[in-house]
Design a protein around this motif. Structure first.
Motif, short mmCIF file in Angstrom:
data_model
loop_
_atom_site.label_atom_id
_atom_site.label_comp_id
_atom_site.label_asym_id
_atom_site.label_seq_id
_atom_site.Cartn_x
_atom_site.Cartn_y
_atom_site.Cartn_z
N GLU A 1 -0.16 9.32 0.84
CA GLU A 1 -0.63 8.03 1.35
C GLU A 1 -1.24 7.18 0.25
O GLU A 1 -1.01 5.97 0.19
CB GLU A 1 -1.65 8.24 2.46
N LYS B 1 -0.49 7.24 -2.94
CA LYS B 1 0.58 6.74 -3.81
C LYS B 1 1.33 5.59 -3.14
O LYS B 1 1.68 4.61 -3.80
CB LYS B 1 1.54 7.87 -4.17
N ILE B 2 1.56 5.71 -1.84
CA ILE B 2 2.25 4.63 -1.11
C ILE B 2 1.40 3.36 -1.14
O ILE B 2 1.91 2.27 -1.38
CB ILE B 2 2.57 5.06 0.34
N ASP B 3 0.10 3.51 -0.91
CA ASP B 3 -0.79 2.34 -0.95
C ASP B 3 -0.83 1.73 -2.34
O ASP B 3 -0.88 0.52 -2.50
CB ASP B 3 -2.20 2.73 -0.51
N GLY C 1 3.25 -0.47 -0.72
CA GLY C 1 3.94 -0.25 0.55
C GLY C 1 2.95 0.27 1.56
O GLY C 1 2.01 0.97 1.24
N GLY C 2 3.15 -0.07 2.77
CA GLY C 2 2.26 0.40 3.83
C GLY C 2 0.90 -0.24 3.72
O GLY C 2 0.47 -0.66 2.67
#
Length: 123
Positions: free
Chosen positions: A91, A93-95, A99-100
């Motif tokens: 999560e 890394k996605i943030d 993204g997300g």
């Protein structure tokens, strides 16, 4: 000539001090004997054997009831903690990539609306 009343706390402190000296003397002499040392060692050994027997009995009872043992529950707990840690890192890394939005879902695009309504004839 002044007489002071007796101090009950001083009398109590003296009494407790004497009692401690007597107890330490008797206890020290008693625990120096080999018989008492063997007795205490035997009691400790018996306690350890009883705990081991109870542990084995509980594992067999849990297995018979098709329930996990304490060790299995601890293993599962550690495994879940590792999985949660991996999810938190994913999560993050996605943030970081943009993204997300944390708890917000990603925007969903709907169907395209490029069709025009039919033209109405001018009357």
């Amino acid at each position: 000539m002044s007489t002071t009343p007796p101090d009950p706390t001083a009398l109590f402190r003296t009494m407790i001090g004497e009692w401690e000296k007597l107890t330490n003397s008797v206890g020290g002499q008693t625990f120096k004997t080999d018989e008492v040392a063997r007795l205490i060692g035997g009691a400790s050994n018996a306690t350890a054997q009883a705990q081991a027997a109870f542990h084995g009995l509980m594992e067999r009872a849990l297995a018979a009831a098709n329930m996990p043992s304490r060790g299995e529950v601890e293993d599962l707990s550690a495994r879940i903690a590792r999985i949660e840690g991996a999810l938190f890192r994913i999560e993050a890394k996605i943030d970081a990539l943009g993204g997300g939005g944390g708890d917000k879902p990603a925007p969903v695009s709907g169907p395209s609306r490029n069709r025009q309504p039919p033209a109405t004839p001018d009357a």
